[in-house]
Design an enzyme around this catalytic site. Structure first.
Site, short mmCIF file in Angstrom:
data_model
loop_
_atom_site.label_atom_id
_atom_site.label_comp_id
_atom_site.label_asym_id
_atom_site.label_seq_id
_atom_site.Cartn_x
_atom_site.Cartn_y
_atom_site.Cartn_z
N TRP A 102 0.83 -1.22 0.00
CA TRP A 102 0.00 0.00 0.00
C TRP A 102 0.86 1.26 0.00
CZ3 TRP A 102 -4.42 -0.53 -2.00
CH2 TRP A 102 -5.16 -1.68 -1.78
N ASP A 172 -1.24 6.35 6.79
CA ASP A 172 -2.31 5.51 6.28
C ASP A 172 -2.56 4.45 7.35
OD1 ASP A 172 -3.93 3.63 5.12
OD2 ASP A 172 -2.70 3.29 3.34
N LYS A 196 -11.89 -1.96 6.93
CA LYS A 196 -11.05 -2.94 7.62
C LYS A 196 -11.42 -2.98 9.11
CE LYS A 196 -8.78 -3.04 3.67
NZ LYS A 196 -7.68 -2.22 3.18
C1 LIG Z 1 -7.28 -1.54 1.98
C2 LIG Z 1 -6.18 -0.56 2.10
C3 LIG Z 1 -6.06 0.52 1.23
C4 LIG Z 1 -7.00 0.74 0.06
O1 LIG Z 1 -8.26 1.09 0.47
P1 LIG Z 1 -9.44 1.42 -0.56
O2 LIG Z 1 -10.51 1.93 0.32
O3 LIG Z 1 -9.78 0.17 -1.28
O4 LIG Z 1 -8.93 2.47 -1.48
C5 LIG Z 1 -5.02 1.40 1.43
N1 LIG Z 1 -4.14 1.24 2.43
C6 LIG Z 1 -4.22 0.20 3.28
C7 LIG Z 1 -3.21 0.07 4.37
C8 LIG Z 1 -5.23 -0.73 3.15
O5 LIG Z 1 -5.31 -1.77 4.00
#
Ligand SMILES: *Cc1c(COP(=O)(O)O)cnc(C)c1O
Length: 362
Positions: A102, A172, A196
């Site tokens: 990511w 993030d 998540k």
């Molecule tokens: C799932 C995830 C993303 C992407 O998320 P979306 O909502 O599908 O854009 C980005 N960073 C991390 C750490 C993730 O687990």
């Protein structure tokens, strides 16, 4: 499958049963609204109260001071990969600490917006670990320093945030948001898509320090400017009302049922230990992807001795209602995502299954 299973999906992921039940109960008619949450105006009293309660809950859980703004956006975490550099670079350069897939994708998008330095990149070591403080080469003049607190695919997680001095830290936190208290004074911006650890797909929470707000290039859409969303209390356009409602219920659950983020952290540490103990006691039968001090409490990743055993593991686990354990295709192996809402019981069942499977096949 008509019964609920133990769902180890990486995302969208398990939600607390209490939240699903509450949402079901209120679904036809939100108390006081005379209609479903799906049917009411985002500017009416009933939804405004939900939006404010969701923000208040987040403020309470994270101990947010007034200079932090909370906004609820769409476009997922992926859009944040672009919005962050669009809003924060302002002609300067940013540092990226890349510990997995990511983070890698975030760098690609940031480069489209301006100047980016990689302060550390773990690709050469297969993203198995988090860098030490000494390894991270930071630029003291960077507009911000970016990291991914938990790499969902590799299962590596920062045990504490990198020290970036006075450079605003941007995280993030998509796959570990609210898994424990955060030292918010260290951060300029934290964001997380909800699907998540905080709610359903469709909403992304962004927490931003107000001195980082401001206009973006006038040739960019107003939707891409944080300040517009802050000024309009997340109603610059129609927000994802249902998803925000579920985030409100999840944060209610964290406060009232779990008892706050310290408590949540304790539970998460204990759950993860149940799995890592089996991995460590297996004499290499279960081979962890992450190095020991970089292990994630949210996504437990490991390999089996062969592809055949791996397929059998997944199949036999599913027969016991332990589902969605296949690792991401780029890493392979097994990934057990054990977010806040995964009950301890589910993790106990998985750890028992892992012990049995090891005994039978080693
Ligand atoms: C799932 C995830 C993303 C992407 O998320 P979306 O909502 O599908 O854009 C980005 N960073 C991390 C750490 C993730 O687990």
């Amino acid at each position: 499958m008509d019964e609920r299973v133990y769902n180890f999906s990486a995302g969208p992921a398990v939600l607390p049963e209490e939240v699903l039940r509450n949402a079901q109960q209120e679904f036809m008619c939100l108390p006081g609204a005379g209609a479903s949450i799906l049917e009411i105006s985002h500017r009416g009293k009933a939804f405004t109260e939900i939006l404010e309660a969701a923000e208040d809950n987040l403020r309470k859980l994270l101990g947010l001071k007034d200079h932090f703004r909370v906004i609820f956006l769409q476009g997922g975490s992926r859009l944040q990969f672009s919005m962050i550099p669009m809003n924060l670079l302002r002609g300067r350069s940013a540092d990226y600490i890349t510990t997995g897939t990511w983070g890698e994708k975030a760098v690609v998008e940031a480069r489209r917006e301006g100047s980016v330095r990689e302060a550390w990149n773990g690709e050469a070591t297969q993203y198995k670990r988090i860098p030490t403080t000494d390894e991270i080469k930071l630029d003291a003049d960077a507009a911000y320093a970016y990291f991914t607190s938990n790499e969902t695919i590799q299962g590596v997680q920062f045990q504490k945030e990198p020290d970036t001095g006075s450079v605003p830290l941007v995280a993030d936190a998509s796959s570990d948001f609210l898994y424990r208290p955060l030292a918010m004074e260290r951060y300029g911006l934290v964001y997380a898509c909800a699907q998540k650890n905080a709610g359903p797909a469709g909403v992304t929470v962004v927490i931003i320090r107000d001195d980082l707000l401001g206009e973006v290039d006038s040739n960019k859409s107003g939707m891409l400017c944080y300040e517009n969303h802050v000024k309009n209390q997340s109603c610059y356009n129609t927000p994802p009302t249902f998803a925000i409602y579920i985030v409100k219920l999840v944060t209610d659950w964290l406060i009232h049922t779990v008892g706050g983020l310290e408590k949540m952290y304790e539970l998460n540490q204990k759950k993860a230990a149940l799995l890592y103990e089996v991995v460590d006691a297996s004499g290499g039968f279960y081979r962890p992807h992450a190095e020991t001090d970089s292990r994630s409490l949210m996504n437990v990743t490991f390999q089996l001795p062969s592809d055949t055993l791996q397929a059998e593991f997944i199949e036999q686990a599913a027969e016991q209602s332990l589902c969605n354990l296949k690792g991401h295709r780029s890493v392979g192996g097994i990934r057990a995502s054990i977010y806040n809402a995964m009950p301890r019981k589910g993790v106990e069942r998985l750890s028992e299954f892992m012990r049995d499977f090891y005994k039978k096949n080693s």
